[in-house]
Design a protein around this motif. Structure first.
Motif, PDB file in Angstrom:
ATOM      1  N   ASP A 250       0.829  -1.198   0.000  1.00  0.00           N
ATOM      2  CA  ASP A 250       0.000   0.000   0.000  1.00  0.00           C
ATOM      3  C   ASP A 250       0.868   1.254   0.000  1.00  0.00           C
ATOM      4  O   ASP A 250       0.423   2.331   0.406  1.00  0.00           O
ATOM      5  N   ASN A 251       2.106   1.112  -0.462  1.00  0.00           N
ATOM      6  CA  ASN A 251       2.996   2.267  -0.567  1.00  0.00           C
ATOM      7  C   ASN A 251       2.673   3.055  -1.827  1.00  0.00           C
ATOM      8  O   ASN A 251       2.212   2.495  -2.825  1.00  0.00           O
ATOM      9  N   ARG A 252       2.944   4.357  -1.782  1.00  0.00           N
ATOM     10  CA  ARG A 252       2.731   5.165  -2.973  1.00  0.00           C
ATOM     11  C   ARG A 252       3.972   5.055  -3.862  1.00  0.00           C
ATOM     12  O   ARG A 252       4.661   6.038  -4.163  1.00  0.00           O
ATOM     13  N   THR A 253       4.241   3.811  -4.255  1.00  0.00           N
ATOM     14  CA  THR A 253       5.385   3.462  -5.091  1.00  0.00           C
ATOM     15  C   THR A 253       4.889   2.539  -6.194  1.00  0.00           C
ATOM     16  O   THR A 253       4.217   1.548  -5.917  1.00  0.00           O
ATOM     17  N   ALA A 254       5.215   2.848  -7.422  1.00  0.00           N
ATOM     18  CA  ALA A 254       4.729   2.044  -8.543  1.00  0.00           C
ATOM     19  C   ALA A 254       5.713   0.924  -8.870  1.00  0.00           C
ATOM     20  O   ALA A 254       6.917   1.045  -8.645  1.00  0.00           O
ATOM     21  N   HIS A 255       5.184  -0.177  -9.409  1.00  0.00           N
ATOM     22  CA  HIS A 255       5.969  -1.353  -9.776  1.00  0.00           C
ATOM     23  C   HIS A 255       6.124  -1.413 -11.295  1.00  0.00           C
ATOM     24  O   HIS A 255       5.127  -1.414 -12.022  1.00  0.00           O
ATOM     25  N   THR A 256       7.355  -1.509 -11.756  1.00  0.00           N
ATOM     26  CA  THR A 256       7.594  -1.686 -13.177  1.00  0.00           C
ATOM     27  C   THR A 256       7.643  -3.174 -13.524  1.00  0.00           C
ATOM     28  O   THR A 256       7.312  -4.033 -12.705  1.00  0.00           O
ATOM     29  N   GLY A 257       8.096  -3.499 -14.724  1.00  0.00           N
ATOM     30  CA  GLY A 257       8.160  -4.886 -15.177  1.00  0.00           C
ATOM     31  C   GLY A 257       7.999  -4.914 -16.687  1.00  0.00           C
ATOM     32  O   GLY A 257       7.451  -3.992 -17.298  1.00  0.00           O
ATOM     33  N   VAL A 258       8.462  -5.978 -17.292  1.00  0.00           N
ATOM     34  CA  VAL A 258       8.482  -6.036 -18.748  1.00  0.00           C
ATOM     35  C   VAL A 258       7.079  -6.224 -19.317  1.00  0.00           C
ATOM     36  O   VAL A 258       6.224  -6.872 -18.710  1.00  0.00           O
ATOM     37  N   MET A 259       6.835  -5.615 -20.473  1.00  0.00           N
ATOM     38  CA  MET A 259       5.599  -5.828 -21.227  1.00  0.00           C
ATOM     39  C   MET A 259       5.968  -6.209 -22.646  1.00  0.00           C
ATOM     40  O   MET A 259       7.123  -6.104 -23.053  1.00  0.00           O
ATOM     41  N   ARG A 260       4.996  -6.706 -23.390  1.00  0.00           N
ATOM     42  CA  ARG A 260       5.254  -7.172 -24.745  1.00  0.00           C
ATOM     43  C   ARG A 260       4.212  -6.609 -25.712  1.00  0.00           C
ATOM     44  O   ARG A 260       3.014  -6.574 -25.392  1.00  0.00           O
ATOM     45  N   TYR A 261       4.656  -6.187 -26.874  1.00  0.00           N
ATOM     46  CA  TYR A 261       3.744  -5.778 -27.932  1.00  0.00           C
ATOM     47  C   TYR A 261       3.535  -6.937 -28.895  1.00  0.00           C
ATOM     48  O   TYR A 261       4.485  -7.627 -29.272  1.00  0.00           O
ATOM     49  N   SER A 262       2.308  -7.137 -29.301  1.00  0.00           N
ATOM     50  CA  SER A 262       1.994  -8.180 -30.283  1.00  0.00           C
ATOM     51  C   SER A 262       2.297  -7.675 -31.685  1.00  0.00           C
ATOM     52  O   SER A 262       2.126  -6.484 -31.982  1.00  0.00           O
ATOM     53  N   GLU A 263       2.718  -8.594 -32.533  1.00  0.00           N
ATOM     54  CA  GLU A 263       3.039  -8.249 -33.915  1.00  0.00           C
ATOM     55  C   GLU A 263       1.798  -7.725 -34.647  1.00  0.00           C
ATOM     56  O   GLU A 263       0.694  -8.251 -34.493  1.00  0.00           O
ATOM     57  N   GLY A 264       2.013  -6.661 -35.427  1.00  0.00           N
ATOM     58  CA  GLY A 264       0.955  -6.147 -36.275  1.00  0.00           C
ATOM     59  C   GLY A 264      -0.086  -5.286 -35.573  1.00  0.00           C
ATOM     60  O   GLY A 264      -1.087  -4.909 -36.180  1.00  0.00           O
ATOM     61  N   ILE A 265       0.132  -4.985 -34.295  1.00  0.00           N
ATOM     62  CA  ILE A 265      -0.816  -4.155 -33.537  1.00  0.00           C
ATOM     63  C   ILE A 265      -0.134  -2.860 -33.142  1.00  0.00           C
ATOM     64  O   ILE A 265       1.055  -2.850 -32.771  1.00  0.00           O
ATOM     65  N   ASN A 266      -0.853  -1.768 -33.195  1.00  0.00           N
ATOM     66  CA  ASN A 266      -0.320  -0.454 -32.862  1.00  0.00           C
ATOM     67  C   ASN A 266       0.270  -0.448 -31.454  1.00  0.00           C
ATOM     68  O   ASN A 266      -0.349  -0.931 -30.507  1.00  0.00           O
ATOM     69  N   LYS A 267       1.473   0.107 -31.319  1.00  0.00           N
ATOM     70  CA  LYS A 267       2.124   0.191 -30.014  1.00  0.00           C
ATOM     71  C   LYS A 267       1.657   1.449 -29.284  1.00  0.00           C
ATOM     72  O   LYS A 267       1.809   2.553 -29.795  1.00  0.00           O
ATOM     73  N   ILE A 268       1.083   1.251 -28.107  1.00  0.00           N
ATOM     74  CA  ILE A 268       0.607   2.384 -27.315  1.00  0.00           C
ATOM     75  C   ILE A 268       1.368   2.440 -25.993  1.00  0.00           C
ATOM     76  O   ILE A 268       1.864   1.422 -25.504  1.00  0.00           O
ATOM     77  N   PRO A 269       1.489   3.623 -25.375  1.00  0.00           N
ATOM     78  CA  PRO A 269       2.194   3.754 -24.105  1.00  0.00           C
ATOM     79  C   PRO A 269       1.504   2.945 -23.006  1.00  0.00           C
ATOM     80  O   PRO A 269       0.282   2.815 -22.986  1.00  0.00           O
ATOM     81  N   ALA A 270       2.324   2.426 -22.072  1.00  0.00           N
ATOM     82  CA  ALA A 270       1.793   1.614 -20.977  1.00  0.00           C
ATOM     83  C   ALA A 270       2.508   1.958 -19.684  1.00  0.00           C
ATOM     84  O   ALA A 270       3.743   2.005 -19.640  1.00  0.00           O
ATOM     85  N   ALA A 271       1.730   2.187 -18.627  1.00  0.00           N
ATOM     86  CA  ALA A 271       2.296   2.579 -17.338  1.00  0.00           C
ATOM     87  C   ALA A 271       1.529   1.914 -16.207  1.00  0.00           C
ATOM     88  O   ALA A 271       0.370   1.515 -16.361  1.00  0.00           O
ATOM     89  N   ALA A 272       2.187   1.817 -15.051  1.00  0.00           N
ATOM     90  CA  ALA A 272       1.567   1.266 -13.849  1.00  0.00           C
ATOM     91  C   ALA A 272       1.439   2.362 -12.805  1.00  0.00           C
ATOM     92  O   ALA A 272       2.335   3.200 -12.646  1.00  0.00           O
ATOM     93  N   LEU A 273       0.312   2.342 -12.094  1.00  0.00           N
ATOM     94  CA  LEU A 273       0.065   3.271 -10.994  1.00  0.00           C
ATOM     95  C   LEU A 273       0.352   2.594  -9.665  1.00  0.00           C
ATOM     96  O   LEU A 273       0.180   1.375  -9.528  1.00  0.00           O
ATOM     97  N   SER A 274       0.767   3.370  -8.676  1.00  0.00           N
ATOM     98  CA  SER A 274       0.899   2.818  -7.331  1.00  0.00           C
ATOM     99  C   SER A 274      -0.480   2.352  -6.847  1.00  0.00           C
ATOM    100  O   SER A 274      -1.519   2.830  -7.323  1.00  0.00           O
ATOM    101  N   ASN A 275      -0.496   1.429  -5.918  1.00  0.00           N
ATOM    102  CA  ASN A 275      -1.778   0.935  -5.399  1.00  0.00           C
ATOM    103  C   ASN A 275      -2.659   2.046  -4.817  1.00  0.00           C
ATOM    104  O   ASN A 275      -3.862   2.090  -5.111  1.00  0.00           O
ATOM    105  N   PRO A 276      -2.125   2.951  -4.003  1.00  0.00           N
ATOM    106  CA  PRO A 276      -2.987   4.029  -3.490  1.00  0.00           C
ATOM    107  C   PRO A 276      -3.562   4.911  -4.604  1.00  0.00           C
ATOM    108  O   PRO A 276      -4.709   5.370  -4.505  1.00  0.00           O
ATOM    109  N   ASP A 277      -2.782   5.144  -5.646  1.00  0.00           N
ATOM    110  CA  ASP A 277      -3.289   5.983  -6.740  1.00  0.00           C
ATOM    111  C   ASP A 277      -4.292   5.235  -7.601  1.00  0.00           C
ATOM    112  O   ASP A 277      -5.233   5.851  -8.138  1.00  0.00           O
ATOM    113  N   ALA A 278      -4.131   3.919  -7.738  1.00  0.00           N
ATOM    114  CA  ALA A 278      -5.147   3.132  -8.427  1.00  0.00           C
ATOM    115  C   ALA A 278      -6.453   3.168  -7.644  1.00  0.00           C
ATOM    116  O   ALA A 278      -7.548   3.299  -8.218  1.00  0.00           O
ATOM    117  N   ASP A 279      -6.340   3.078  -6.305  1.00  0.00           N
ATOM    118  CA  ASP A 279      -7.539   3.204  -5.458  1.00  0.00           C
ATOM    119  C   ASP A 279      -8.201   4.564  -5.651  1.00  0.00           C
ATOM    120  O   ASP A 279      -9.435   4.674  -5.751  1.00  0.00           O
TER     121      ASP A 279
END
Length: 465
Positions: A201-230
């Motif tokens: 429940d810290n106001r700290t966001a978690h990163t990690g690898v993501m993958r884009y599928s072939e042939g699909i437009n690449k859009i930005p992706a981000a993670a929110l901290s749990n308190p901010d998601a709440d």
């Protein structure tokens, strides 16, 4: 005649009993094993190694200065610890730059939010993007959305990871991080934001690898901290349109080749040097925190284990190989390269184990060996039982993380289960730092890996059979 039959049955039972209780280690070898256990439980070497890594190097994402420094550090440390052989094997990839992240709720109730770019994400451009939010409780809900139904919007998945001792809640949550951006893009979204894959429940966001599928437009992706998601969920509950601003300056440079390396060290076997007992961890980390838990813990444990065994008056029968894999965080690249380079001698890898999860004491061991060698694993389980480690009834273990690639190539494997209840409070965050390491738990874990490596190197058994 009857007496002869009874005598025969008793003889067979006696033979069966002798097979069951036969020991792979001699009494002298058992004594050495207990000495190694005591030494590991008293030594703080594994902690010193982690402290050295996190202080002198810090975070070490592939392609960064920290990654380059970590390779030099690992080679020097192995040599200082008395490894007989130390070498590196190059791993290459394309470059990704994190940049900065900024997220805000613009309307109806303005708030700043803590966010972090997911590894491999494209950027938004310097101006950032602003759009209404389309909320989904789960990845399944996002998948079920009709194509074009969220065109021009920012998709938000609010699923919260569950806390479990074995960390199995991670599997249910991580799909959004890995696949979510491409799925959202298929539905028309211009960006993805998600609740961090973490249990804190810290106001700290978690990163990690993501993958884009072939042939699909690449859009930005981000993670929110749990308190901010709440917070965002609470704003959405008001039933009004919610507008969010997102700016990521991350960048993929596909024309830039970056280099890293697996770092490998050995304690050479005295009788069967060609046979390898592999213990490993991954050397890289994300570019946040200092990588103390992920995977500094594993690095400290396996290097200390090999050192303790290497200091014995007589070398073990088999070679103990410590593999510090490169680029695990960005797609197990080091493991894939290792299997490729060593494909012709994978049969020489008699058994292996890796550490890449948890921060508490090991409480369970699962084997993945041939049926005939199960008794050997049961024998080893008896040696570590006083440390609080139980033997799982299943015999289908795949080694953790990178080493799993070796399991898939037929290497017999062991998986040790530590207490991971708190692990995902810190995983892939700025809070992955040395103070989270419990020295007493670390000693128990180091003892288990030391005993495993020695037992496997000394037992006269084919773990494939």
């Amino acid at each position: 005649m009857k007496n002869k039959i009874i005598a025969c049955i008793l003889a067979c039972l006696s033979l069966a009993t002798s097979i069951v209780v036969a020991k792979e280690l001699t009494k002298d070898e058992q004594k050495v094993l207990m000495q190694l256990k005591q030494q590991s439980m008293q030594s703080d070497l594994s902690y010193q190694i982690i402290e050295s890594l996190t202080t002198e190097v810090g975070n070490r994402l592939m392609g960064t200065a920290g990654d380059e420094k970590s390779i030099i550090w690992a080679v020097d440390k192995m040599k200082a610890l008395g490894f007989d052989k130390v070498w590196t094997e190059e791993v290459t990839s394309t470059q990704w730059l994190r940049g900065e992240a900024k997220a805000q709720i613009i309307a109806p109730y303005p708030h700043d939010m803590v966010a972090i770019a997911l590894g491999g994400s494209v950027g938004t451009g310097e101006q950032g993007i602003q759009a209404d939010v389309a909320h989904f409780n789960t990845l399944a809900d996002l998948k079920a959305a009709k194509p074009g139904s969220i065109t021009g919007k920012i998709a938000f998945v609010s699923y919260r990871m569950e806390r479990h001792i074995d960390g199995h809640g991670y599997g249910k949550a991580v799909g959004t991080r890995v696949q979510g951006a491409s799925i959202a893009a298929e539905k028309g979204a211009i960006a993805l934001i998600m609740r961090s894959v973490g249990t804190d429940d810290n106001r700290t966001a978690h990163t990690g690898v993501m993958r884009y599928s072939e042939g699909i437009n690449k859009i930005p992706a981000a993670a929110l901290s749990n308190p901010d998601a709440d917070l965002l969920v609470n704003v959405l509950k008001r039933g009004k349109p919610v507008s969010v601003f997102l700016k990521l300056t991350s960048e993929i440079r596909e024309d830039v080749v970056i280099k890293s390396a697996n770092v490998i060290g050995e304690i050479t076997g005295s009788e069967k040097p060609e046979e390898i007992v592999a213990i490993g961890a991954h050397l890289d980390s994300w570019d946040v925190g200092t990588g103390a838990l992920d995977d500094g813990l594993g690095i400290g444990m396996v290097m200390a284990a090999a050192h303790h065994i290497g200091q014995l008056p007589t070398a073990p029968k088999r070679t103990i190989r410590v593999i510090l894999f490169a680029a695990e965080e960005v797609g197990l690249l080091g493991a894939k390269e290792y299997v490729k380079v060593h494909d012709k001698n994978m049969s020489n890898h008699v058994i292996g184990a890796e550490w890449d999860f948890g921060l508490g004491r090991i409480y369970k061991m699962k084997s993945g060996v041939g049926a005939q060698s199960l008794n050997a694993m049961r024998e080893f389980a008896q040696y570590i039982a006083p440390l609080g480690v139980a033997l799982a009834p299943e015999n289908n273990a795949r080694a953790q993380s990178d080493m799993g690639a070796l399991s898939d190539k037929g290497m017999p494997s062991v998986s040790f289960s530590p207490d991971g209840t708190q692990y995902f409070d810190y995983h892939h965050t700025e809070n992955d730092t040395l103070d989270k390491v419990n020295p007493d738990d670390l000693k128990q874990n180091t003892a288990v890996y030391t005993m495993f490596a020695y037992f496997a190197a000394m037992a006269d058994v084919d773990f494939r059979q």
